[in-house]
Design a protein around this motif. Structure first.
Motif, mmCIF file in Angstrom:
data_model
loop_
_atom_site.group_PDB
_atom_site.id
_atom_site.type_symbol
_atom_site.label_atom_id
_atom_site.label_comp_id
_atom_site.label_asym_id
_atom_site.label_seq_id
_atom_site.Cartn_x
_atom_site.Cartn_y
_atom_site.Cartn_z
ATOM 1 N N TYR A 154 -38.563 8.232 15.382
ATOM 2 C CA TYR A 154 -39.859 7.844 14.812
ATOM 3 C C TYR A 154 -39.736 6.394 14.391
ATOM 4 O O TYR A 154 -38.900 6.044 13.545
ATOM 5 C CB TYR A 154 -40.184 8.744 13.619
ATOM 6 C CG TYR A 154 -41.522 8.476 12.963
ATOM 7 C CD1 TYR A 154 -42.669 8.239 13.711
ATOM 8 C CD2 TYR A 154 -41.641 8.489 11.573
ATOM 9 C CE1 TYR A 154 -43.895 8.018 13.109
ATOM 10 C CE2 TYR A 154 -42.868 8.272 10.948
ATOM 11 C CZ TYR A 154 -43.989 8.034 11.720
ATOM 12 O OH TYR A 154 -45.192 7.820 11.121
ATOM 13 N N LEU A 155 -40.533 5.525 15.005
ATOM 14 C CA LEU A 155 -40.408 4.100 14.731
ATOM 15 C C LEU A 155 -41.771 3.424 14.608
ATOM 16 O O LEU A 155 -42.804 4.037 14.847
ATOM 17 C CB LEU A 155 -39.566 3.414 15.819
ATOM 18 C CG LEU A 155 -39.682 3.877 17.268
ATOM 19 C CD1 LEU A 155 -41.030 3.553 17.829
ATOM 20 C CD2 LEU A 155 -38.592 3.238 18.106
ATOM 21 N N ASN A 156 -41.730 2.179 14.208
ATOM 22 C CA ASN A 156 -42.951 1.408 14.002
ATOM 23 C C ASN A 156 -43.678 1.192 15.333
ATOM 24 O O ASN A 156 -43.058 1.006 16.377
ATOM 25 C CB ASN A 156 -42.601 0.060 13.372
ATOM 26 C CG ASN A 156 -43.821 -0.652 12.833
ATOM 27 O OD1 ASN A 156 -44.695 -1.084 13.578
ATOM 28 N ND2 ASN A 156 -43.884 -0.781 11.517
ATOM 29 N N LYS A 157 -45.008 1.204 15.281
ATOM 30 C CA LYS A 157 -45.793 1.000 16.499
ATOM 31 C C LYS A 157 -45.489 -0.342 17.164
ATOM 32 O O LYS A 157 -45.550 -0.477 18.388
ATOM 33 C CB LYS A 157 -47.293 1.059 16.176
ATOM 34 C CG LYS A 157 -47.800 2.418 15.757
ATOM 35 C CD LYS A 157 -49.293 2.334 15.436
ATOM 36 C CE LYS A 157 -49.836 3.662 14.965
ATOM 37 N NZ LYS A 157 -51.282 3.581 14.625
ATOM 38 N N LYS A 158 -45.175 -1.331 16.326
ATOM 39 C CA LYS A 158 -44.936 -2.674 16.850
ATOM 40 C C LYS A 158 -43.448 -2.950 17.047
ATOM 41 O O LYS A 158 -43.031 -4.111 17.082
ATOM 42 C CB LYS A 158 -45.537 -3.701 15.894
ATOM 43 C CG LYS A 158 -47.049 -3.577 15.753
ATOM 44 C CD LYS A 158 -47.612 -4.619 14.803
ATOM 45 C CE LYS A 158 -49.118 -4.499 14.667
ATOM 46 N NZ LYS A 158 -49.690 -5.514 13.727
ATOM 47 N N PHE A 159 -42.658 -1.904 17.167
ATOM 48 C CA PHE A 159 -41.228 -2.082 17.406
ATOM 49 C C PHE A 159 -41.055 -2.939 18.660
ATOM 50 O O PHE A 159 -41.622 -2.617 19.722
ATOM 51 C CB PHE A 159 -40.565 -0.717 17.592
ATOM 52 C CG PHE A 159 -39.081 -0.757 17.431
ATOM 53 C CD1 PHE A 159 -38.480 -0.585 16.192
ATOM 54 C CD2 PHE A 159 -38.264 -0.962 18.535
ATOM 55 C CE1 PHE A 159 -37.103 -0.622 16.056
ATOM 56 C CE2 PHE A 159 -36.890 -0.992 18.407
ATOM 57 C CZ PHE A 159 -36.302 -0.823 17.157
ATOM 58 N N PRO A 160 -40.282 -4.021 18.584
ATOM 59 C CA PRO A 160 -40.237 -4.994 19.688
ATOM 60 C C PRO A 160 -39.670 -4.444 20.996
ATOM 61 O O PRO A 160 -40.003 -4.933 22.065
ATOM 62 C CB PRO A 160 -39.341 -6.108 19.129
ATOM 63 C CG PRO A 160 -38.577 -5.467 18.012
ATOM 64 C CD PRO A 160 -39.487 -4.439 17.432
ATOM 65 N N LYS A 161 -38.821 -3.419 20.926
ATOM 66 C CA LYS A 161 -38.202 -2.896 22.156
ATOM 67 C C LYS A 161 -38.591 -1.435 22.358
ATOM 68 O O LYS A 161 -37.752 -0.605 22.707
ATOM 69 C CB LYS A 161 -36.684 -3.043 22.063
ATOM 70 C CG LYS A 161 -36.212 -4.493 21.971
ATOM 71 C CD LYS A 161 -34.703 -4.596 21.879
ATOM 72 C CE LYS A 161 -34.212 -4.138 20.499
ATOM 73 N NZ LYS A 161 -32.747 -4.327 20.354
ATOM 74 N N LEU A 162 -39.841 -1.128 22.154
ATOM 75 C CA LEU A 162 -40.293 0.262 22.202
ATOM 76 C C LEU A 162 -40.024 0.906 23.560
ATOM 77 O O LEU A 162 -39.495 2.021 23.640
ATOM 78 C CB LEU A 162 -41.790 0.331 21.873
ATOM 79 C CG LEU A 162 -42.426 1.731 21.908
ATOM 80 C CD1 LEU A 162 -41.752 2.661 20.920
ATOM 81 C CD2 LEU A 162 -43.923 1.642 21.626
ATOM 82 N N ASN A 163 -40.378 0.225 24.639
ATOM 83 C CA ASN A 163 -40.182 0.803 25.973
ATOM 84 C C ASN A 163 -38.706 1.006 26.287
ATOM 85 O O ASN A 163 -38.328 1.991 26.925
ATOM 86 C CB ASN A 163 -40.831 -0.089 27.036
ATOM 87 C CG ASN A 163 -42.344 -0.016 26.993
ATOM 88 O OD1 ASN A 163 -42.907 1.000 26.594
ATOM 89 N ND2 ASN A 163 -43.010 -1.096 27.389
ATOM 90 N N LYS A 164 -37.881 0.073 25.825
ATOM 91 C CA LYS A 164 -36.446 0.194 26.053
ATOM 92 C C LYS A 164 -35.889 1.400 25.284
ATOM 93 O O LYS A 164 -35.092 2.186 25.820
ATOM 94 C CB LYS A 164 -35.737 -1.087 25.592
ATOM 95 C CG LYS A 164 -34.231 -1.080 25.778
ATOM 96 C CD LYS A 164 -33.650 -2.430 25.418
ATOM 97 C CE LYS A 164 -32.137 -2.469 25.580
ATOM 98 N NZ LYS A 164 -31.452 -1.581 24.629
#
Length: 274
Positions: free
Chosen positions: A137-147
């Motif tokens: 569970y992480l922030n929507k704007k996490f910089p490496k979300l797709n990774k």
């Protein structure tokens, strides 16, 4: 008079056979009240507590006396027999437990557990759905979300190492997908699933991505076992171990009973007359 005579420090007075209540030929003495008072009670509260205790005692004695007068003798004899049997069982079982705790080896080998489970696998059915899963569970704007999403879904050794370095940045996570978890705990763990509890989510190799007002859930379901399917060994292991311990205890108990009987015969404590 009773309330004024009983206070919080009356137990500190010298103990005598002074009765404080009577029901027919049954007496309640001050010494009988020793240890019943809760700590930190005021004098007034202590007196009220003791008075209630006395009234309850009196009610029980009155009921008991009335029962002895009104119940049929046959029923009373049956109850007396049951009391004797229960007392005997309490004493003997407590003594055997005391001895067996010292003598019994509680170590059950993995081999014994696996052998018993394999021979009785059909008897271990699930009474609930089980699931192995991992999630982040992480922030929507996490910089490496797709990774992060790719690593969680693929989950190779390299992916696991990479994810473990990022865990401090996650709002919540669980990357241990080797443990079976009940479906109830699964739904409780994942907030957006909590209200739905839809069994359509419980599919092997299913990947879920869901946003809420605070962040994004990434969930990978590895394996699913449904209710009434055979339980896996790791889930059934505590039950198997307890079964084997109970069997061992029963065998030792029988051996112990034989030994003490032999010993009693040997030392002329037990005889059978012809």
């Amino acid at each position: 008079m009773l309330l004024s005579a009983v206070s919080c420090n009356f137990l500190e007075q010298p103990q005598t056979e002074e009765a404080i209540a009577r029901v027919n030929q049954n007496y309640l003495y001050k010494k009988d009240l020793k240890g019943i008072l809760p700590e930190d009670l005021s004098a007034g509260d202590s007196a009220i507590f003791v008075n209630n205790y006395i009234n309850n005692w009196a009610t029980e004695q009155i009921l008991l006396d009335q029962a002895k007068l009104n119940l049929p003798n046959s029923q009373q004899e049956e109850f007396e027999s049951l009391v004797k049997d229960y007392k005997r069982e309490l004493f003997t079982e407590a003594y055997k437990d005391l001895i067996l705790q010292k003598e019994m080896d509680t170590l059950i080998s993995e081999e014994d557990i696996e052998t018993f489970f394999e021979n009785n696998r059909a008897n271990f059915k699930l009474n609930e759905d089980l699931v192995k899963f991992r999630y982040i569970y992480l922030n929507k704007k996490f910089p490496k979300l797709n990774k992060i999403k790719q690593e969680l879904e693929r989950f190779s050794k390299e992916d696991q190492k990479a994810l473990s370095k990022e865990t401090l940045k996650f709002k919540a996570y669980s990357l241990n997908d080797s443990v079976w978890v009940s479906s109830k705990d699964f739904y409780n763990e994942i907030a957006f699933l909590r209200e739905k509890e839809n069994k359509d989510f419980l599919k092997e190799n299913n990947f879920l991505q869901q946003e809420d007002s605070l962040g994004v859930y990434l969930v990978k379901i590895e394996e699913v076992l449904l209710r009434n399917e055979n339980a896996p060994l790791e889930y059934a292991k505590p039950t198997v171990k307890q079964i084997l311990l109970n069997r061992r205890k029963l065998e030792l108990s029988k051996d112990f009973e034989k030994e003490i009987t032999k010993d009693a015969i040997k030392h002329n404590k037990f005889e059978i007359y012809n």
